[in-house]
Motif scaffolding. Sequence first.
Motif, PDB file in Angstrom:
ATOM      1  N   THR A 138       0.840  -1.316   0.115  1.00  0.00           N
ATOM      2  CA  THR A 138       0.157   0.030   0.014  1.00  0.00           C
ATOM      3  C   THR A 138       0.879   1.294  -0.111  1.00  0.00           C
ATOM      4  N   MET A 139       1.968   1.153   0.090  1.00  0.00           N
ATOM      5  CA  MET A 139       2.963   2.285   0.273  1.00  0.00           C
ATOM      6  C   MET A 139       3.535   2.547  -1.325  1.00  0.00           C
ATOM      7  N   THR A 140       3.876   3.877  -1.293  1.00  0.00           N
ATOM      8  CA  THR A 140       4.579   4.459  -2.420  1.00  0.00           C
ATOM      9  C   THR A 140       5.991   3.755  -2.385  1.00  0.00           C
ATOM     10  N   PRO A 141       6.463   3.600  -3.723  1.00  0.00           N
ATOM     11  CA  PRO A 141       8.032   3.038  -3.975  1.00  0.00           C
ATOM     12  C   PRO A 141       8.997   3.901  -2.929  1.00  0.00           C
ATOM     13  N   ALA A 142       8.938   5.194  -2.855  1.00  0.00           N
ATOM     14  CA  ALA A 142       9.834   5.877  -2.009  1.00  0.00           C
ATOM     15  C   ALA A 142       9.587   5.437  -0.403  1.00  0.00           C
ATOM     16  N   GLU A 143       8.368   5.378  -0.016  1.00  0.00           N
ATOM     17  CA  GLU A 143       8.091   5.231   1.429  1.00  0.00           C
ATOM     18  C   GLU A 143       8.572   3.661   1.418  1.00  0.00           C
ATOM     19  N   ARG A 144       8.365   2.930   0.660  1.00  0.00           N
ATOM     20  CA  ARG A 144       8.744   1.373   0.852  1.00  0.00           C
ATOM     21  C   ARG A 144      10.239   1.224   0.942  1.00  0.00           C
ATOM     22  N   VAL A 145      10.915   2.131   0.072  1.00  0.00           N
ATOM     23  CA  VAL A 145      12.570   1.723   0.219  1.00  0.00           C
ATOM     24  C   VAL A 145      13.175   2.581   1.275  1.00  0.00           C
ATOM     25  N   ALA A 146      12.821   3.587   1.598  1.00  0.00           N
ATOM     26  CA  ALA A 146      12.957   4.409   2.679  1.00  0.00           C
ATOM     27  C   ALA A 146      12.866   3.799   4.065  1.00  0.00           C
ATOM     28  N   PHE A 147      11.496   3.132   4.136  1.00  0.00           N
ATOM     29  CA  PHE A 147      11.330   2.234   5.552  1.00  0.00           C
ATOM     30  C   PHE A 147      12.276   1.072   5.558  1.00  0.00           C
ATOM     31  N   ILE A 148      12.091   0.016   4.435  1.00  0.00           N
ATOM     32  CA  ILE A 148      13.030  -0.932   4.624  1.00  0.00           C
ATOM     33  C   ILE A 148      14.368  -0.736   4.806  1.00  0.00           C
ATOM     34  N   LEU A 149      14.870   0.170   4.078  1.00  0.00           N
ATOM     35  CA  LEU A 149      16.462   0.190   4.394  1.00  0.00           C
ATOM     36  C   LEU A 149      16.601   1.022   5.720  1.00  0.00           C
ATOM     37  N   HIS A 150      15.890   1.728   6.238  1.00  0.00           N
ATOM     38  CA  HIS A 150      16.286   2.388   7.660  1.00  0.00           C
ATOM     39  C   HIS A 150      15.551   1.330   8.727  1.00  0.00           C
ATOM     40  N   ASP A 151      14.522   1.297   8.745  1.00  0.00           N
ATOM     41  CA  ASP A 151      13.961   0.478   9.825  1.00  0.00           C
ATOM     42  C   ASP A 151      13.864  -0.903   9.775  1.00  0.00           C
ATOM     43  N   VAL A 152      14.528  -1.729   8.748  1.00  0.00           N
ATOM     44  CA  VAL A 152      14.745  -2.986   8.581  1.00  0.00           C
ATOM     45  C   VAL A 152      16.079  -3.163   8.546  1.00  0.00           C
ATOM     46  N   PHE A 153      16.898  -2.583   7.696  1.00  0.00           N
ATOM     47  CA  PHE A 153      18.223  -2.785   7.481  1.00  0.00           C
ATOM     48  C   PHE A 153      19.337  -2.041   8.039  1.00  0.00           C
ATOM     49  N   GLN A 154      18.603  -1.045   8.786  1.00  0.00           N
ATOM     50  CA  GLN A 154      19.279  -0.198   9.768  1.00  0.00           C
ATOM     51  C   GLN A 154      20.486   0.838   8.905  1.00  0.00           C
ATOM     52  N   TYR A 155      19.950   1.277   7.516  1.00  0.00           N
ATOM     53  CA  TYR A 155      20.828   2.027   6.981  1.00  0.00           C
ATOM     54  C   TYR A 155      20.357   3.659   7.424  1.00  0.00           C
ATOM     55  N   PRO A 156      21.638   4.624   7.671  1.00  0.00           N
ATOM     56  CA  PRO A 156      21.018   5.901   8.109  1.00  0.00           C
ATOM     57  C   PRO A 156      20.353   6.551   6.953  1.00  0.00           C
ATOM     58  N   PHE A 157      19.534   7.686   7.484  1.00  0.00           N
ATOM     59  CA  PHE A 157      19.012   8.321   6.414  1.00  0.00           C
ATOM     60  C   PHE A 157      19.755   8.984   5.480  1.00  0.00           C
ATOM     61  N   ALA A 158      21.199   9.278   5.864  1.00  0.00           N
ATOM     62  CA  ALA A 158      21.963   9.989   4.920  1.00  0.00           C
ATOM     63  C   ALA A 158      22.320   9.111   3.759  1.00  0.00           C
ATOM     64  N   ASP A 159      22.140   7.754   3.937  1.00  0.00           N
ATOM     65  CA  ASP A 159      22.606   6.791   3.011  1.00  0.00           C
ATOM     66  C   ASP A 159      21.274   6.711   2.195  1.00  0.00           C
ATOM     67  N   VAL A 160      20.154   6.493   3.025  1.00  0.00           N
ATOM     68  CA  VAL A 160      18.924   6.262   2.333  1.00  0.00           C
ATOM     69  C   VAL A 160      18.638   7.377   1.199  1.00  0.00           C
TER      70      VAL A 160
END
Length: 313
Positions: A138-160
């Motif tokens: 149900t998420m936009t592509p950008a929401e999905r990528v930002a969420f998975i990279l940060h909240d799941v794989f723990q990438y800092p927002f600067a890298d995201v």
Amino acid sequence: MRTPSAPGDGRLDPALSTIMSERRQLTGLAYRLLGSLADAEDVVQETYTRWYAMSPHQRAVIASPGAWLTKVASRVCLDLLGSARARRERYVGEWIPEPLPHHADWVNGRPGGTAADPADRVTLAESINMAFLVVLETMTPAERVAFILHDVFQYPFADVAEIVGRTPAACRQLATSARRRIRASEAPATSASRRADIVRDFKQAWEARDIAALISLLDPDATGLSDGGGVVRAALDPIQGGEQLARYLIALTSATSDLDRTLLERTVNGQPGLVIQQDGITTGVIAFDIAGDRIKHLWAVRNPEKLRPWRRV
């Protein structure tokens, strides 16, 4: 596999083992972003193709090959997500994420964490269950990528931000929006043992064609979705209501011989689920979302193209 470090010298690329060790994590990342193992494997192949399309010198100056591979894989996924919605609008019937067998191979290998609040984290095990993947759709592509990279794989927002093409602040907002969707969909916690018991009771009631028992296990507002992909027979629209779903399941089994149909209890996307086999061949995989003591959602995947990982299960 032998990859020359320079044309014609026959020597192994000294970084090959390091590069190939990233494959599992890249596949897990791409699967969570796309909801399809087949597409995830294609993304990983494309990522490695781009790596080896560079000259040895270009590869040698990359400080962190793993980070480079993740960045490329994420961007490929972002592009695919942009076109996925249009493709799924043409899909015959309901589109359900591809189910996976036991999740052990999908919960290993994460990059170093950041200083963000651990309460905002989603474990890799949690991020594989079907209910979670359905909300991601149900998420936009950008929401999905930002969420998975940060909240799941723990990438800092600067890298995201570098991957998504937005500012770190904007990516933080994307992840926050995605997090709200996840929390709004969360069901009351049910222990793993209780979930397993409910699925076992469901299996026995279905095998016995006990409609009263099925209704008692289904939430009154339960929904059932079936994905045949236009390849095999499946319900084209969601089935709404516990009683309606129970009657549909009983009618479905009445059209199938019990002599060649087997229900097996299996782990589906890290949760108790069922596998349907016909003459020893897997013809369906069912995932459940359980709230309290009732089944809230049922997802039945019957599209043979989505059942490849289950051929030997």
